[in-house]
Design an enzyme around this catalytic site. Structure first.
Site, PDB file in Angstrom:
ATOM      1  N   SER A 146       0.807  -1.217   0.000  1.00 16.07           N
ATOM      2  CA  SER A 146       0.000   0.000   0.000  1.00 16.07           C
ATOM      3  C   SER A 146       0.839   1.264   0.000  1.00 16.07           C
ATOM      4  O   SER A 146       0.771   2.086   0.915  1.00 16.07           O
ATOM      5  CB  SER A 146      -0.936  -0.033   1.201  1.00 16.07           C
ATOM      6  OG  SER A 146      -1.583  -1.277   1.207  1.00 16.07           O
ATOM      7  N   ARG A 183       7.252   6.220  -4.516  1.00 11.24           N
ATOM      8  CA  ARG A 183       7.768   6.904  -3.323  1.00 11.24           C
ATOM      9  C   ARG A 183       7.224   6.199  -2.088  1.00 11.24           C
ATOM     10  O   ARG A 183       6.215   5.525  -2.141  1.00 11.24           O
ATOM     11  CB  ARG A 183       7.342   8.385  -3.303  1.00 11.24           C
ATOM     12  CG  ARG A 183       5.851   8.597  -3.197  1.00 11.24           C
ATOM     13  CD  ARG A 183       5.431  10.057  -2.985  1.00 11.24           C
ATOM     14  NE  ARG A 183       3.981  10.156  -2.860  1.00 11.24           N
ATOM     15  CZ  ARG A 183       3.136  10.204  -3.876  1.00 11.24           C
ATOM     16  NH1 ARG A 183       3.596  10.180  -5.114  1.00 11.24           N
ATOM     17  NH2 ARG A 183       1.833  10.265  -3.674  1.00 11.24           N
ATOM     18  N   ASP A 195      -3.948  -1.793  -1.368  1.00 17.30           N
ATOM     19  CA  ASP A 195      -4.973  -2.172  -0.371  1.00 17.30           C
ATOM     20  C   ASP A 195      -6.351  -1.604  -0.697  1.00 17.30           C
ATOM     21  O   ASP A 195      -7.375  -2.214  -0.394  1.00 17.30           O
ATOM     22  CB  ASP A 195      -4.551  -1.812   1.062  1.00 17.30           C
ATOM     23  CG  ASP A 195      -4.228  -0.341   1.263  1.00 17.30           C
ATOM     24  OD1 ASP A 195      -4.202   0.420   0.274  1.00 17.30           O
ATOM     25  OD2 ASP A 195      -3.985   0.053   2.423  1.00 17.30           O
TER      26      ASP A 195
END
Ligand code: ADP
Ligand code: MG
Length: 529
Positions: A156, A171, A209
């Site tokens: 996630s 990132r 997620d």
């Protein structure tokens, strides 16, 4: 009453009015659509190549792991094909030092180790059988392919996805910072460490997620209604929703099933309004951002999610402790309290330390409506080593926590409301529910979080109280695990098609078609029984 007055003055700064909600929704819609037009905008609006959602008839046994921020979960899921499933799972907190490890390998080695432990504990026979098999079979990894566990990897963090089990990290968020991992394929990183331990596991699918939550909710939700949005309110916050392909104006590379006309978009809404056009910005928000590992980004998340709410409350409390004109957690009040003891903040209290206040105490504060706040005061002692707080102290703490929590819920309504408006479903001429799946400790445990969202939704122009009645927000319990299993199922179906001569590249990115195609076949193609 100085304390009560000062508390009122501070909590007023966290008020987020109906007008603010509406301004927020308009800007959210603008930034959403900007993200559908081009790359490099505040909201990434990442196409997921998932072009539809499941209907509850899918079957099979799969492994799923979830790296979400605070915890690492490993589970095996048996999809029963009748909207139900059985799930076995284990959970371990990610050691803080691994969140900022020198190399990605250190983190992923830890994850693989947890998978090994899980298999040994919960699937021992299978594990043993395969360990023995390894010595006798001479395939490169030692396992007959059909005996491998297919694993759905819920990861996630923002990822550029290139295929069903391939994606590079864009990132880190949520306090992770391992520069070495940026730009690397996270599935390959995990698979490498799994192989070092000789586990019979293939990383088959990479899942955000939010997408997992959307899939899981759609699998389990009552009736035929398919789910519009999967949203997370846990360590971080994010949402994935079903968008019309015609609204996606930026190029979507690769192939996908165009027949549904839809594609799931991972909004990465944690970065909504990084430029602060409309987000509220108190001195506490400014300080939190300045001290964070990623100043200036994830600005919506920093006002909404579990990782940050406790820290905002802490900054307010510290500010109040430093104010000589009020007495919070000091002796003056405790002379009246029923514990007949002196209020002290223990030398080892984490209240003065960054991240020293976990958001979970906000739920306890919100739930404690007893006149003396005995539960809250107990938690102040056990969690924060603040001893013998007075009722006035506890009341002030509760009010601060409530103001911060309520603002978060109303900001959450901005995101949800904008996506409901974007879908156009409110004017579809039916009274069918508009289904939304949510997951994460905050929305699950914070009392009345969903009620506060609903209240704010009803204030949105174009939704109102009538529209709000149609919006059904349901917890997708174990959403990311079940969702990852559903996508691993699709991936297994795709591999199978490949071996019988189908053109893999033609079906590579097509998820829905395969979910649907897998329904009659999955019973026999179950990977492990
Ligand atoms: P993850 O984001 O890793 O999937 P969770 O959904 O469990 O994990 O979210 C963990 C976050 O939720 C942490 O930031 C924690 O502080 C917060 N949290 C945990 N329990 C509660 C609670 N009862 N009320 C509010 N926040 C909570
Ligand atoms: Mg999670």
């Amino acid at each position: 009453m100085a304390l009560a007055q000062e508390t009122k003055r501070i909590t007023a700064q966290f008020e987020y009015t109906d007008e603010d909600v509406n301004t927020g929704v308009q800007e959210f819609l603008r930034q959403m659509n900007e993200g559908l037009q081009k790359d490099g905008t505040s909201m990434s609006q990442i196409p997921t190549y998932v072009t539809g959602v499941p209907n509850g008839t899918e079957k099979g046994l799969y492994l799923a792991v979830d790296l979400g921020g605070t915890n690492f979960r490993v589970c095996s899921i048996h999809l029963n094909g009748d909207t139900t499933f059985n799930l076995t799972y284990s959970k371990v907190a990610i050691p803080k030092e691994l969140m900022t490890a020198k190399t990605a390998q250190e983190l992923f080695a830890f994850l693989a180790k947890q998978i090994e432990l899980f298999l040994k504990t919960h699937h021992e026979e299978h594990f043993e059988a395969h360990t023995q098999r390894r010595q006798t079979i001479s395939t490169p990894d030692g396992f007959a392919d059909e005996h491998l566990f297919r694993l759905g990897f819920t990861f996630s963090f923002p990822v550029q996805q290139f295929g069903i089990n391939k994606g590079t990290l864009i990132r880190w968020t949520k306090g992770f910072d391992i520069p070495d991992a940026i730009g690397k394929d996270v599935c390959a990183l995990l698979q490498d460490e799994i192989e070092k331990l000789h586990l019979p596991v293939k990383v088959a699918a990479l899942v955000n997620d939010t997408v997992g939550t959307l899939m899981a909710r759609s699998y389990t939700s009552p009736g035929n209604t398919s789910t519009l949005l999967g949203a997370i309110f846990g360590t971080g916050t994010n949402g994935a929703y079903v968008e019309k392909v015609t609204n996606i104006l930026k190029p979507v590379e690769g192939q996908y099933d165009k027949s549904t006309g839809n594609m799931v978009i991972n909004t990465e809404w944690g970065s909504f309004d990084n430029q602060l056009n409309v987000l509220p910005n108190t001195s506490y928000d400014i300080e939190l951002d300045k001290m964070s590992v990623n100043p200036g980004i994830q600005m919506f998340e920093k006002r909404v999610s579990g990782m940050f709410l406790g820290e905002i409350v802490r900054l307010v409390i510290v500010d109040m402790l430093k104010n000589p004109n009020i007495s919070l957690f000091r002796d003056e009040n405790s002379s009246f309290n029923d514990w007949q003891s002196t209020t002290t903040i223990g030398g080892d209290s984490t209240i003065m330390r960054q991240w020293g206040l976990d958001s979970s105490i906000m739920s306890i504060a919100a739930a404690d409506n007893t006149p003396e706040f005995s539960t809250l005061r107990q938690q102040l002692e056990s969690q924060l080593h603040i001893y013998a707080a007075s009722s006035e102290d506890a009341q002030a703490f509760k009010n601060v926590a409530y103001a911060v929590g309520r603002r978060a819920a109303r900001l959450s309504a901005v995101a949800i409301g904008a996506i409901v408006l974007q879908s156009g479903l409110l004017s579809d001429g039916t009274d069918e529910p508009i289904d939304i799946g949510v997951d994460g400790s905050l929305v699950e445990h914070y009392p009345y979080f969903r009620d506060m969202i609903h209240e704010a939704l009803s204030a949105i122009k174009g939704i109102g109280s009538e529209g709000t009645k149609r919006i059904r927000i349901g917890i997708a319990k174990d959403g990311s695990g079940v969702g990852a299993a559903l996508i691993a199922l699709v991936a297994a179906g795709m591999e199978k098609h490949n071996t019988v001569g189908h053109n893999l590249s033609a079906i590579k990115n097509d998820i829905t078609q395969k979910v649907m195609a897998a329904i009659p076949e999955t019973g026999s193609s179950t990977t492990v029984v």
